[in-house]
Design a protein around this motif. Structure first.
Motif, PDB file in Angstrom:
ATOM      1  N   THR A 213       0.903  -1.321  -0.034  1.00  0.00           N
ATOM      2  CA  THR A 213       0.005   0.116  -0.018  1.00  0.00           C
ATOM      3  C   THR A 213       0.816   1.210   0.110  1.00  0.00           C
ATOM      4  N   GLY A 214       0.242   2.387   0.103  1.00  0.00           N
ATOM      5  CA  GLY A 214       1.179   3.807   0.348  1.00  0.00           C
ATOM      6  C   GLY A 214       1.214   4.512  -1.054  1.00  0.00           C
ATOM      7  N   THR A 223       1.328  13.547  -2.917  1.00  0.00           N
ATOM      8  CA  THR A 223       1.627  13.366  -1.685  1.00  0.00           C
ATOM      9  C   THR A 223       2.997  12.861  -1.615  1.00  0.00           C
ATOM     10  N   LEU A 224       3.627  12.497  -2.601  1.00  0.00           N
ATOM     11  CA  LEU A 224       4.946  12.118  -2.565  1.00  0.00           C
ATOM     12  C   LEU A 224       5.958  13.379  -2.339  1.00  0.00           C
ATOM     13  N   LEU A 228       8.431  14.755   0.251  1.00  0.00           N
ATOM     14  CA  LEU A 228       9.847  14.950   0.208  1.00  0.00           C
ATOM     15  C   LEU A 228      10.321  16.321   0.611  1.00  0.00           C
ATOM     16  N   ARG A 229       9.276  17.121   0.657  1.00  0.00           N
ATOM     17  CA  ARG A 229       9.527  18.625   0.767  1.00  0.00           C
ATOM     18  C   ARG A 229       9.750  18.591   2.560  1.00  0.00           C
ATOM     19  N   LEU A 230       8.946  17.782   3.075  1.00  0.00           N
ATOM     20  CA  LEU A 230       9.107  17.593   4.766  1.00  0.00           C
ATOM     21  C   LEU A 230      10.394  17.054   4.847  1.00  0.00           C
ATOM     22  N   THR A 245      10.773   4.565  -2.959  1.00  0.00           N
ATOM     23  CA  THR A 245       9.799   4.687  -3.835  1.00  0.00           C
ATOM     24  C   THR A 245      10.065   4.415  -4.999  1.00  0.00           C
ATOM     25  N   ASP A 246      11.291   4.484  -5.578  1.00  0.00           N
ATOM     26  CA  ASP A 246      11.482   4.139  -6.967  1.00  0.00           C
ATOM     27  C   ASP A 246      11.492   2.702  -6.967  1.00  0.00           C
ATOM     28  N   SER A 247      11.838   2.056  -6.027  1.00  0.00           N
ATOM     29  CA  SER A 247      11.770   0.493  -6.043  1.00  0.00           C
ATOM     30  C   SER A 247      10.567   0.083  -6.241  1.00  0.00           C
TER      31      SER A 247
END
Ligand SMILES: NC(=O)c1ccc[n+]([C@@H]2O[C@H](COP(=O)([O-])OP(=O)(O)OC[C@H]3O[C@@H](n4cnc5c(N)ncnc54)[C@H](OP(=O)(O)O)[C@@H]3O)[C@@H](O)[C@H]2O)c1
Length: 251
Positions: A213-214, A223-224, A228-230, A245-247
């Motif tokens: 999930t996610g 959302t991603l 990443l900004r946080l 994430t890439d994987s």
């Protein structure tokens, strides 16, 4: 069986307790630091030594639970004829013991072991030996301390060790990074405990890829980007987040 344990760390302690609990007898603990040997020997009610030269030659089985590097040094100090000697490492060939005895093998616990914790007979043991007779001996002994004994070659054990590092050591490292992040951001890491549990329980009955999930699997770019900004102030965590994430996106 009368057993000598060489080493006094996590595996030596857990194996020693299981051995004594299951009708065998640890008759000696040997460890490089004699105070470490004493501590485990006192718990197991047996003699101890700080030197391999003083090994009790009357045992049936010798279990060497020392760090992987120390296994390669062992044959300089240790010879026990035809007595059964076993190491406990996932990624070391059984042949590392071949100059110590003519009967050698492996009893590798496929579990993350810490000496502070109590374990029962549910630790899977991957076993091996240098001949069919030795394998039978190791298997018979291993079955008395574990309900799950599986024969595995050096190559199979190495592959399972790699998988073990990924499912256990890597996930634990992710927990550590997440905990540090939560502490710095003043949110409660403990609130994630049911999620951690659910994720581990779910893969007992489902293939992990089928229950992913996610935001990454949903390709949720909005959302991603927010995440990443946080993470801009956490370069190490951001790096891991991007790689995973890439994987996940590659499926
Ligand atoms: N812990 C696990 O979850 C786990 C699971 C499966 C397999 N294993 C394998 O089991 C083996 C032992 O792991 P462990 O977790 O029990 O390690 P550990 O808790 O770190 O204990 C290491 C032991 O090795 C001894 N040692 C270290 N360097 C040595 C050297 N140069 N010469 C002689 N003795 C030395 C230490 O003796 P002193 O304390 O006296 O210095 C200590 O008793 C390793 O091969 C490991 O890969 C570990």
């Amino acid at each position: 069986m009368r057993v000598v344990i060489i080493g006094s760390g996590n595996v030596a302690s857990v194996m020693g307790r299981l051995i004594n609990k299951n009708g065998h007898q640890v008759i000696q603990v040997i460890s490089r630091h004699i105070d470490h040997a004493k501590m485990l020997a006192d718990e197991l009610h047996c003699p101890y030594s700080g030197s391999n030269d003083e090994v009790d030659k009357t045992a049936d089985v010798y279990i060497v639970a020392v760090s992987d590097g120390a296994l390669y040094e062992l044959n300089k100090s240790f010879h026990i004829g035809n007595k059964l000697i076993l190491h406990t490492a996932g990624s070391v060939l059984k042949d590392v013991l071949k100059d110590i005895s003519v009967n050698y093998g492996v009893i590798y616990p496929l579990q993350s072991l810490r000496k502070e914790m109590e374990y029962t007979g549910d630790i899977p043991l991957l076993i091996d030996g240098n001949s069919e007779e030795t394998i039978t001996l190791v298997e018979d002994f291993a079955r008395t301390i574990s309900d799950k004994v599986v024969k595995a070659s050096d190559e199979e054990r190495l592959k399972l060790h790699v998988a073990a590092v990924i499912v256990s050591n890597f996930t634990n490292h992710l927990y550590a990074l997440a905990e540090e992040f939560c502490e710095k951001e003043n949110v409660d890491f403990k609130l994630l405990a049911p999620l951690i549990k659910e994720t581990a329980v779910r893969v007992q009955d489902h293939s992990p890829a089928s229950v992913q999930t996610g935001p990454a699997i949903r390709n949720d770019i909005f959302t991603l980007d927010k995440h990443l900004r946080l993470l801009a102030n956490y370069p190490r965590l951001k790096y891991v987040y991007l790689k995973l994430t890439d994987s996940i996106m590659k499926g």
